[in-house]
Design a protein around this motif. Structure first.
Motif, PDB file in Angstrom:
ATOM      1  N   GLY A 158       0.782  -1.224   0.000  1.00  0.00           N
ATOM      2  CA  GLY A 158       0.000   0.000   0.000  1.00  0.00           C
ATOM      3  C   GLY A 158       0.817   1.279   0.000  1.00  0.00           C
ATOM      4  N   THR A 159       2.133   1.171   0.048  1.00  0.00           N
ATOM      5  CA  THR A 159       2.950   2.388  -0.014  1.00  0.00           C
ATOM      6  C   THR A 159       2.718   3.104  -1.336  1.00  0.00           C
ATOM      7  N   TRP A 160       2.581   2.315  -2.400  1.00  0.00           N
ATOM      8  CA  TRP A 160       2.236   2.854  -3.711  1.00  0.00           C
ATOM      9  C   TRP A 160       0.872   2.295  -4.120  1.00  0.00           C
ATOM     10  N   SER A 161       0.091   3.086  -4.831  1.00  0.00           N
ATOM     11  CA  SER A 161      -1.203   2.620  -5.337  1.00  0.00           C
ATOM     12  C   SER A 161      -1.133   2.460  -6.851  1.00  0.00           C
ATOM     13  N   GLY A 162      -2.181   1.912  -7.429  1.00  0.00           N
ATOM     14  CA  GLY A 162      -2.211   1.673  -8.866  1.00  0.00           C
ATOM     15  C   GLY A 162      -3.423   2.294  -9.523  1.00  0.00           C
ATOM     16  N   ALA A 163      -3.319   2.551 -10.818  1.00  0.00           N
ATOM     17  CA  ALA A 163      -4.434   3.099 -11.595  1.00  0.00           C
ATOM     18  C   ALA A 163      -4.415   2.486 -12.984  1.00  0.00           C
ATOM     19  N   MET A 164      -5.568   2.472 -13.616  1.00  0.00           N
ATOM     20  CA  MET A 164      -5.747   1.886 -14.936  1.00  0.00           C
ATOM     21  C   MET A 164      -6.159   2.997 -15.892  1.00  0.00           C
ATOM     22  N   ASP A 165      -5.353   3.263 -16.920  1.00  0.00           N
ATOM     23  CA  ASP A 165      -5.559   4.403 -17.806  1.00  0.00           C
ATOM     24  C   ASP A 165      -5.857   3.921 -19.226  1.00  0.00           C
ATOM     25  N   LEU A 166      -7.147   3.819 -19.534  1.00  0.00           N
ATOM     26  CA  LEU A 166      -7.572   3.323 -20.845  1.00  0.00           C
ATOM     27  C   LEU A 166      -8.251   4.408 -21.673  1.00  0.00           C
ATOM     28  N   THR A 167      -9.321   4.959 -21.110  1.00  0.00           N
ATOM     29  CA  THR A 167     -10.265   5.761 -21.880  1.00  0.00           C
ATOM     30  C   THR A 167      -9.683   7.108 -22.288  1.00  0.00           C
ATOM     31  N   GLU A 168     -10.030   7.543 -23.502  1.00  0.00           N
ATOM     32  CA  GLU A 168      -9.648   8.859 -24.005  1.00  0.00           C
ATOM     33  C   GLU A 168     -10.916   9.619 -24.398  1.00  0.00           C
ATOM     34  N   PRO A 169     -10.826  10.943 -24.570  1.00  0.00           N
ATOM     35  CA  PRO A 169     -12.039  11.716 -24.858  1.00  0.00           C
ATOM     36  C   PRO A 169     -12.844  11.189 -26.040  1.00  0.00           C
ATOM     37  N   MET A 206      -2.984   9.937  -0.776  1.00  0.00           N
ATOM     38  CA  MET A 206      -2.981   8.862   0.213  1.00  0.00           C
ATOM     39  C   MET A 206      -1.738   7.987   0.134  1.00  0.00           C
ATOM     40  N   ALA A 207      -1.186   7.784  -1.050  1.00  0.00           N
ATOM     41  CA  ALA A 207      -0.019   6.930  -1.226  1.00  0.00           C
ATOM     42  C   ALA A 207       1.169   7.764  -1.708  1.00  0.00           C
ATOM     43  N   GLU A 208       2.385   7.255  -1.464  1.00  0.00           N
ATOM     44  CA  GLU A 208       3.591   7.994  -1.837  1.00  0.00           C
ATOM     45  C   GLU A 208       3.770   8.090  -3.344  1.00  0.00           C
ATOM     46  N   ASN A 209       3.333   7.070  -4.046  1.00  0.00           N
ATOM     47  CA  ASN A 209       3.507   7.021  -5.489  1.00  0.00           C
ATOM     48  C   ASN A 209       2.285   6.364  -6.108  1.00  0.00           C
ATOM     49  N   ILE A 210       1.991   6.682  -7.354  1.00  0.00           N
ATOM     50  CA  ILE A 210       0.862   6.092  -8.075  1.00  0.00           C
ATOM     51  C   ILE A 210       1.412   5.466  -9.348  1.00  0.00           C
ATOM     52  N   ILE A 211       1.150   4.187  -9.531  1.00  0.00           N
ATOM     53  CA  ILE A 211       1.678   3.442 -10.671  1.00  0.00           C
ATOM     54  C   ILE A 211       0.555   3.298 -11.698  1.00  0.00           C
ATOM     55  N   HIS A 212       0.700   3.997 -12.807  1.00  0.00           N
ATOM     56  CA  HIS A 212      -0.306   3.982 -13.873  1.00  0.00           C
ATOM     57  C   HIS A 212       0.022   2.895 -14.893  1.00  0.00           C
TER      58      HIS A 212
END
Length: 597
Positions: A158-169, A206-212
């Motif tokens: 949980g030090t770093w969190s994750g995100a999912m980047d798919l959608t575009e305008p 909330m987290a130190e880093n976010i991994i996209h």
């Protein structure tokens, strides 16, 4: 508003008395040494405490305050950062993660129960660890050993969190037309440029880093979905010693103003030659991302179950306390001016519909999770292949059917409250707003229905469907003489036959007219969901019946009576759905565009 209470008794009933989860765990080599009944029970108990004591109290305040954006930075609502630290320090983010990289290695059948509690207590918050777990899954399945060793341990803890980047305008479901670009650099990294929208928890404090995990196209990529690659793009670059380095060229351009989940940041993310690293093979990013997407789709179904449970708890508490009018059978509370509204038939109809679908949905999630565990940990190739097919077939049903029923349940809960359900302080209107998104993100429910009908049924000539149909048929044949389920076996057999018949009819019709797939899809998914719930309710009856006679708690007798309500008042909808499917799509496809008005 009633306090959230984790439905631990029902979860234990499913794991121990319906699905014999401890037996499955003991039989699978990857699980036999990591989890036992005592450990599982302790995990459920502690998760219930965190959900009720830490997450639920900041749910409504988080909705009212929302996330705030300023100069590219996002501040979370009061209490969220502290709750995240408590959550992370407890090891909950990596509960199902690979122990080789710091995860706890728990089975999905157990993890799914924990996820439901978190989502039911606070959906906006629960999205963050849910997305991190999904990102970890994709990275673990497709990333290089170097990437896994560098990123997974800090994501699991949980030090770093994750995100999912798919959608575009301009690109939602049709990801083949994305414009985000990735240019190779001399050092093996890539420069990522483009804009993504609707990125849940893409930026926060909330987290130190976010991994996209970002979908983009290489310069020489073929057109369409076959030209998509997947890249890991951290908010902060990571040094050789795993410390945080320079801020990467990825920023949050704004937050979306949305209908619900206000406590969750939904971001517009901009990439301006941000450094990223390829995950998996070039031009095969969509396959890698779908590892995460399929996890998230089941996770969204779990969100729906959590929201439905919260709505039912609120509505039930209100129905027991609110006095209004007298029972049609005479005063039940003669010492007061009126009876509690729970005595009225229509209120009972609403409450029982909520209860039947919520408990049926929880059983369905556990059923799917057991197939996931089988697919992941079984050593026998034939068993793994069967489990993979079942997971592929059942995932769109879990996502769409359960979230459709969840919104129904939240709206019904609001109706139980009457006018108070429309007022913010009672919490029901927030549940309606929050739950609405579950029908939309991770692929709309219409897309899920098309996936089920088109790819998972028609696309392979019913091969996956036969796995499910055989599972139900085998149960019917093995238990048709059990007096505990004597009243339910024939209706279950009838609805299975109904589903099998329309499956065959759509496969045949689609051979000459592909539009028949889309015309049948939504009704077919609903019919499938009802059939699955009927199957699981019979199994619950079989487990509850022997204990009902001496039941003083009302739990087991309540199970039997809820099953009776489901079969009497809900399952008959399957007849209308089957008739609608058989009628085909001519009436909807006959319209010229101008004739819509």
């Amino acid at each position: 508003m009633a306090d959230y209470k984790a439905p631990l008794q029902d979860m234990r009933f499913l794991l121990n008395e319906i699905f014999d989860a401890p037996g499955q765990w003991a039989s699978l080599p990857g699980l036999s040494e990591s989890v036992d009944p005592e450990t599982a029970d302790a995990i459920l108990e502690e998760a219930g405490k965190i959900a009720a004591g830490t997450l639920a109290p900041i749910n409504q305040s988080g909705d009212e305050q929302g996330c705030q954006w300023k100069d590219g930075e996002v501040t979370t609502p009061d209490g969220f950062k502290e709750a995240y630290q408590t959550f992370a320090e407890g090891g909950w983010v990596g509960l199902g993660g690979d122990p080789n990289y710091g995860g706890m290695g728990m089975p999905k059948s157990l993890v799914g129960q924990v996820e439901e509690m978190m989502q039911g207590a606070n959906m906006a918050f629960g999205l963050c660890p849910m997305l991190t777990a999904g990102a970890c899954l994709a990275l673990h399945a497709h990333g290089s050993e170097e990437l896994k060793e560098k990123y997974l341990p800090k994501m699991y803890d949980g030090t770093w969190s994750g995100a999912m980047d798919l959608t575009e305008p301009h690109a939602g479901t049709d990801l083949g037309i994305i414009r985000t670009k990735a240019k190779p650099n001399d050092d093996g990294s890539y420069s990522i440029s483009g804009t993504k929208i609707f990125i849940t928890w893409g930026e926060h404090d909330m987290a130190e880093n976010i991994i996209h995990l970002v979908l983009a196209k290489l310069p020489d990529a073929p057109a369409g979905p076959k030209g998509i690659s997947l890249f890991l793009v951290p908010k902060y670059e990571v040094n050789e010693d795993d410390s945080l380095g320079a801020r990467n060229n990825v920023s949050c351009g704004s937050l979306e103003e949305k209908m619900g989940i206000h406590g969750s940041a939904t971001c517009v993310m901009n990439y301006d030659d941000a450094r990223g690293w390829l995950v998996g093979e070039p031009n095969k990013g969509l396959m890698a991302m779908f590892t995460m997407m399929n996890y998230e789709r089941l996770g969204v179904g779990i969100q729906g179950v959590g929201a439905a449970e919260a709505s039912y708890q609120h509505a039930l508490a209100y129905a027991r306390e609110r006095i209004q009018s007298r029972s049609p059978n005479g005063p039940q509370n003669p010492d007061k001016q009126a009876d509690p509204i729970i005595v009225h038939p229509d209120v009972r109809r609403m409450l029982l519909k909520m209860k039947a679908h919520t408990e049926g949905s929880r059983a369905f999630i556990t059923y799917v999770a057991q197939w996931l565990d089988q697919a992941k940990f079984a050593e026998d190739p034939e068993a793994k292949e069967k489990a993979d097919g079942m997971v592929a077939l059942l995932t769109p049903v879990a996502k769409a059917f359960l979230t459709d029923r969840a919104l129904d349940t939240c709206v019904i809960g609001q109706q139980v409250y009457g006018g108070h359900g429309y007022i913010r302080e009672w919490g029901q209107e927030q549940l309606v707003r929050d739950t609405r998104i579950t029908q939309i993100y991770e692929g709309t429910n219409g897309i899920q229905a098309m996936d089920l009908m088109g790819r998972k049924v028609v696309g392979n000539g019913g091969k996956f469907f036969e796995l499910f149909a055989n599972d139900v048929a085998d149960y019917i044949n093995a238990n048709q003489d059990d007096p505990a389920v004597a009243d339910y076996i024939q209706p279950l057999a009838a609805v299975l036959e109904r589903l099998s018949d329309v499956t065959e009819s759509v496969i045949k019709a689609a051979d000459g007219n592909p539009a028949e797939i889309g015309a049948a899809a939504v009704d077919y998914l609903d019919l499938f969901g009802l059939t699955a719930e009927a199957y699981l309710w019979v199994r619950m009856v079989q487990a509850a019946a022997p204990k009902a006679e001496n039941d003083t708690s009302g739990f087991y007798t309540g199970k039997l009576k809820t099953a009776r309500f489901f079969f009497d008042r809900i399952l008959p909808q399957s007849v209308a759905l089957a008739e609608s499917i058989r009628n085909g799509g001519d009436s909807m496809m006959a319209f010229d565009e101008a004739e819509f008005g």
